[in-house]
Design a protein around this motif. Sequence first.
Motif, mmCIF file in Angstrom:
data_model
loop_
_atom_site.group_PDB
_atom_site.id
_atom_site.type_symbol
_atom_site.label_atom_id
_atom_site.label_comp_id
_atom_site.label_asym_id
_atom_site.label_seq_id
_atom_site.Cartn_x
_atom_site.Cartn_y
_atom_site.Cartn_z
ATOM 1 N N LYS A 25 0.828 -1.207 0.000
ATOM 2 C CA LYS A 25 0.000 0.000 0.000
ATOM 3 C C LYS A 25 0.867 1.264 0.000
ATOM 4 N N LEU A 26 1.926 1.244 0.802
ATOM 5 C CA LEU A 26 2.823 2.409 0.883
ATOM 6 C C LEU A 26 3.473 2.718 -0.461
ATOM 7 N N ARG A 27 3.781 1.688 -1.197
ATOM 8 C CA ARG A 27 4.471 1.901 -2.468
ATOM 9 C C ARG A 27 3.620 2.732 -3.421
ATOM 10 N N GLY A 28 2.318 2.531 -3.363
ATOM 11 C CA GLY A 28 1.430 3.292 -4.231
ATOM 12 C C GLY A 28 1.354 2.694 -5.621
ATOM 13 N N PRO A 29 0.692 3.401 -6.543
ATOM 14 C CA PRO A 29 0.406 2.832 -7.862
ATOM 15 C C PRO A 29 1.628 2.706 -8.759
ATOM 16 N N ASP A 30 2.635 3.562 -8.551
ATOM 17 C CA ASP A 30 3.812 3.492 -9.426
ATOM 18 C C ASP A 30 4.790 2.456 -8.885
ATOM 19 N N LYS A 31 5.553 1.875 -9.803
ATOM 20 C CA LYS A 31 6.494 0.830 -9.380
ATOM 21 C C LYS A 31 7.804 1.468 -8.921
ATOM 22 N N ARG A 32 7.716 2.361 -7.928
ATOM 23 C CA ARG A 32 8.961 2.991 -7.473
ATOM 24 C C ARG A 32 9.812 1.976 -6.717
ATOM 25 N N PRO A 33 11.138 2.165 -6.698
ATOM 26 C CA PRO A 33 11.989 1.216 -5.971
ATOM 27 C C PRO A 33 11.634 1.190 -4.483
ATOM 28 N N VAL A 34 11.715 -0.010 -3.884
ATOM 29 C CA VAL A 34 11.394 -0.198 -2.466
ATOM 30 C C VAL A 34 12.510 -0.991 -1.807
ATOM 31 N N ALA A 35 12.940 -0.533 -0.641
ATOM 32 C CA ALA A 35 13.827 -1.339 0.201
ATOM 33 C C ALA A 35 13.194 -1.442 1.583
ATOM 34 N N PHE A 36 13.413 -2.576 2.241
ATOM 35 C CA PHE A 36 12.802 -2.839 3.552
ATOM 36 C C PHE A 36 13.853 -3.477 4.455
ATOM 37 N N VAL A 37 13.971 -2.949 5.658
ATOM 38 C CA VAL A 37 14.974 -3.431 6.609
ATOM 39 C C VAL A 37 14.273 -3.919 7.876
ATOM 40 N N ASP A 38 14.583 -5.147 8.299
ATOM 41 C CA ASP A 38 13.938 -5.731 9.486
ATOM 42 C C ASP A 38 14.871 -6.796 10.046
ATOM 43 N N ASP A 39 14.746 -7.078 11.334
ATOM 44 C CA ASP A 39 15.567 -8.137 11.936
ATOM 45 C C ASP A 39 14.876 -9.503 11.896
ATOM 46 N N ILE A 40 13.566 -9.531 11.715
ATOM 47 C CA ILE A 40 12.816 -10.786 11.836
ATOM 48 C C ILE A 40 12.568 -11.394 10.452
ATOM 49 N N PRO A 41 13.070 -12.625 10.190
ATOM 50 C CA PRO A 41 12.872 -13.243 8.875
ATOM 51 C C PRO A 41 11.413 -13.269 8.423
ATOM 52 N N LYS A 42 10.501 -13.567 9.339
ATOM 53 C CA LYS A 42 9.070 -13.650 8.986
ATOM 54 C C LYS A 42 8.579 -12.344 8.340
ATOM 55 N N ASN A 43 9.029 -11.210 8.852
ATOM 56 C CA ASN A 43 8.597 -9.924 8.295
ATOM 57 C C ASN A 43 9.171 -9.701 6.900
ATOM 58 N N LEU A 44 10.441 -10.080 6.723
ATOM 59 C CA LEU A 44 11.071 -9.920 5.404
ATOM 60 C C LEU A 44 10.355 -10.800 4.379
ATOM 61 N N LEU A 45 10.012 -12.013 4.786
ATOM 62 C CA LEU A 45 9.346 -12.932 3.858
ATOM 63 C C LEU A 45 7.925 -12.456 3.540
ATOM 64 N N SER A 46 7.268 -11.842 4.511
ATOM 65 C CA SER A 46 5.936 -11.292 4.266
ATOM 66 C C SER A 46 6.006 -10.203 3.202
ATOM 67 N N VAL A 47 7.031 -9.369 3.288
ATOM 68 C CA VAL A 47 7.152 -8.292 2.301
ATOM 69 C C VAL A 47 7.470 -8.872 0.928
ATOM 70 N N ARG A 48 8.303 -9.891 0.890
ATOM 71 C CA ARG A 48 8.613 -10.486 -0.414
ATOM 72 C C ARG A 48 7.358 -11.074 -1.068
ATOM 73 N N ASP A 49 6.449 -11.596 -0.246
ATOM 74 C CA ASP A 49 5.211 -12.164 -0.793
ATOM 75 C C ASP A 49 4.341 -11.112 -1.482
ATOM 76 N N PHE A 50 4.427 -9.868 -1.004
ATOM 77 C CA PHE A 50 3.530 -8.829 -1.529
ATOM 78 C C PHE A 50 4.224 -7.855 -2.469
ATOM 79 N N VAL A 51 5.538 -7.661 -2.273
ATOM 80 C CA VAL A 51 6.311 -6.735 -3.125
ATOM 81 C C VAL A 51 7.543 -7.507 -3.576
ATOM 82 N N ALA A 52 7.365 -8.300 -4.634
ATOM 83 C CA ALA A 52 8.376 -9.300 -4.999
ATOM 84 C C ALA A 52 9.725 -8.676 -5.350
#
Length: 217
Positions: free
Chosen positions: A147-174
Amino acid sequence: MSDDPETARQIAELASDDRPLLVLDVDEVVLEFVQPFMRYLESIDLELGLATFSLFQNVVRRSDRQKVEPSEVAEHLDTFFAVQAEWQTAAADAAETIARLSRNAEIVMLTAMPHRHRPVRRAHLDALGFPYPLLTTEMPKGPAILKLRGPDKRPVAFVDDIPKNLLSVRDFVADAHLVNLMSYGAMRAVMPPLPADIAVADDWKTAAPSIEKALGI
Ligand SMILES: [Mg+2]
């Protein structure tokens, strides 16, 4: 899609920004968490061990070494979040590095904690030099970042310590660039293995170059 309505409401309040997006977890990424929580537990005669990658299964009472039930640990964590400003400090080099990145990217902090703690965390982050928008979520992080990324395919980076959170983001923002950053390095020894495409960093100085490259900044 699991979607936290309160997080969606918070996202709708943000000013629109079309720059590359950098989303940051807070505990262990922007703020020290494990060590302050250990010190807090010690102050009430408890001890967090590192036998497994779990906060809730590894707490014992110091006086008799009896295991503390996960439900009781959860209550202590909730109290800790209420008094976090007395215990949590900024992660090393986080304030300076994120300030530099913020010149060319939109920075949003996304913390998994009960929404009711948002005002306390907001004030503490402001006091420590992190004035960027703070979102809370009680559900997986992937839908929020989509949702944060919005309609345009702008570059996204995500930083987290918990693998589950990183994998959740990969599922939605490949195509998001994912970084596993963990301030308290001893936890890494008991962390489940990460997929090879997730960058690993022990501190902000190591994390920054791959983020800048991924965001094109
Ligand atoms: Mg964290």
